[in-house]
Motif scaffolding. Sequence first.
Motif, short mmCIF file in Angstrom:
data_model
loop_
_atom_site.label_atom_id
_atom_site.label_comp_id
_atom_site.label_asym_id
_atom_site.label_seq_id
_atom_site.Cartn_x
_atom_site.Cartn_y
_atom_site.Cartn_z
N PHE A 127 -34.20 50.00 68.43
CA PHE A 127 -32.92 49.71 67.50
C PHE A 127 -32.27 48.81 68.57
O PHE A 127 -31.69 49.31 69.76
CB PHE A 127 -32.25 50.91 67.40
N ARG A 178 -28.89 50.09 70.34
CA ARG A 178 -28.65 50.88 71.43
C ARG A 178 -28.53 50.10 72.53
O ARG A 178 -28.24 50.28 74.05
CB ARG A 178 -30.34 51.52 71.88
N SER A 192 -30.94 51.79 60.34
CA SER A 192 -32.55 51.94 60.18
C SER A 192 -32.83 50.32 60.10
O SER A 192 -32.23 49.40 60.35
CB SER A 192 -32.93 52.30 58.62
N SER A 228 -35.79 55.34 60.53
CA SER A 228 -34.31 55.56 60.59
C SER A 228 -33.91 55.88 61.73
O SER A 228 -34.56 56.65 62.58
CB SER A 228 -33.99 57.03 59.57
N ARG A 229 -32.85 55.63 62.30
CA ARG A 229 -32.25 55.99 63.31
C ARG A 229 -31.60 57.28 63.30
O ARG A 229 -30.94 57.83 62.25
CB ARG A 229 -30.97 54.96 63.72
N ARG A 230 -31.73 58.21 64.25
CA ARG A 230 -31.19 59.51 64.11
C ARG A 230 -29.75 59.74 63.90
O ARG A 230 -28.79 58.79 64.67
CB ARG A 230 -31.62 60.38 65.57
N GLU A 232 -27.26 59.91 66.79
CA GLU A 232 -27.09 58.75 67.67
C GLU A 232 -26.08 57.75 66.86
O GLU A 232 -25.26 57.30 67.43
CB GLU A 232 -28.24 57.98 67.78
#
Length: 438
Positions: free
Chosen positions: A133, A136, A152, A173-175, A178
């Motif tokens: 991602f 980040r 996502s 998908s990103r958590r 986070e």
Amino acid sequence: MRRYHVTTFGCQMNAHDSERIKGMLEELGLGEAADQDEADVIVFNTCTIREKPDQRFAAHLAQARALKERDPAKVIAVGGCYAEAQRERLFTLYPHVDVAFGPGSIPHLGEWLGAAGADVPRSSFGTGEERAFAGRLPLHRERRFQAWVQISMGCNSVCSYCIVPTVRGKEVSRRPGEILAEVEGLARAGVRELTLLGQNVNSYGRDLGSDFAELLRACDAVDGIERIRFTSPHPKDFRAPVIAAMAECDSVCEHAHLPLQSGSTRVLKAMRRTYSRERYLRLVDELRAAIPDLALTTDLIVGFPGETDAEFKETLSAVEEVGYDGAFTFVYSLRRGTEAATLAGQVSDDVKRERIERLVEVVQRVAGSRNRERVGRVEQVLVEGPSRTDPSVLRGRTRRNTTVNFPGTALPGDLVEVRIESATSTTLKGAQLTAVAA
């Protein structure tokens, strides 16, 4: 100080990726240059959804090539969807390019360029498993009070005209923890408006046992965030919990970008959009019943293979029936590697040109009528800066995502109340009343 210049083509996801690319380069000690001529590292973040961005990129790259011929020390990096689509032959097509990277390989760009930009390797792409991602990475925000938040990456849809799943991969998908940590950090940094980004935002979380409605509610609960937007949703996944969250969350704006693509059910089936005209119109009714002051915008394609004049007229009638506040209109572009590229009945350029002109006229007329309904109302406007055409006038956006120009003394990032006095198909004009309390 060595300097960089980033040129961005395409969608909001690319705009977000470019902010992360800039942040990474600045973390490496590079400063931003105003244009390519002054840059030591020239980066292109590309799009390949349609033919026009490809043509614009080629023109910009030709300019960069001329600069590199005069100064061989310049580094040219090409990233984004076009780079990924051409990964097997990019260096053959453009031998003057030094570094190439796909959308999921942005985190590698820093190591490829090197801490000072020296000893640049002729690098290429990571594997699909190495995708990471961009959210980040370090960030260079264009506006301190607005931010993109990637939730996502990739797409699981199989639209027959679209190259995105090929170049950006399957949906991941990103958590949520986070994402919320990033949103909370943005709020502490003074961000008032955020836009949640994904190729299909409302299918978010299915690989994690979460869902998009829960994420909207969690972001709404973060103190300091005044406005939440999201793009782009797919009509097939726009379900009741998301509509309820939009209606009930104070910070979620009264605007939905809802791509239709075609008003013909037959064409939609050929596009593999997985909904009919009737289902789409029912969704519009559900959204407006829950959110009466909702603004709707859309994407529309003309000239899809096999589209008849009668089917094109169905798109025109859908624009009238829905009453869109705005639309992005596109002529179908054949993309190698897509199912639609192999379909019979490719529409001639002359017909596509005539249809897009007719469609734009209807979209502008309908949007103009919708905007004129705002005259006399007081709208909350987030100030973005001076008008692009008149620096003595301020520009901002309403919660419904309409641009407003008005004379005033507010600063970028301020929320103000503006009484609307006139309208066009794309903008409103008004007079500033008061600031809105933070």
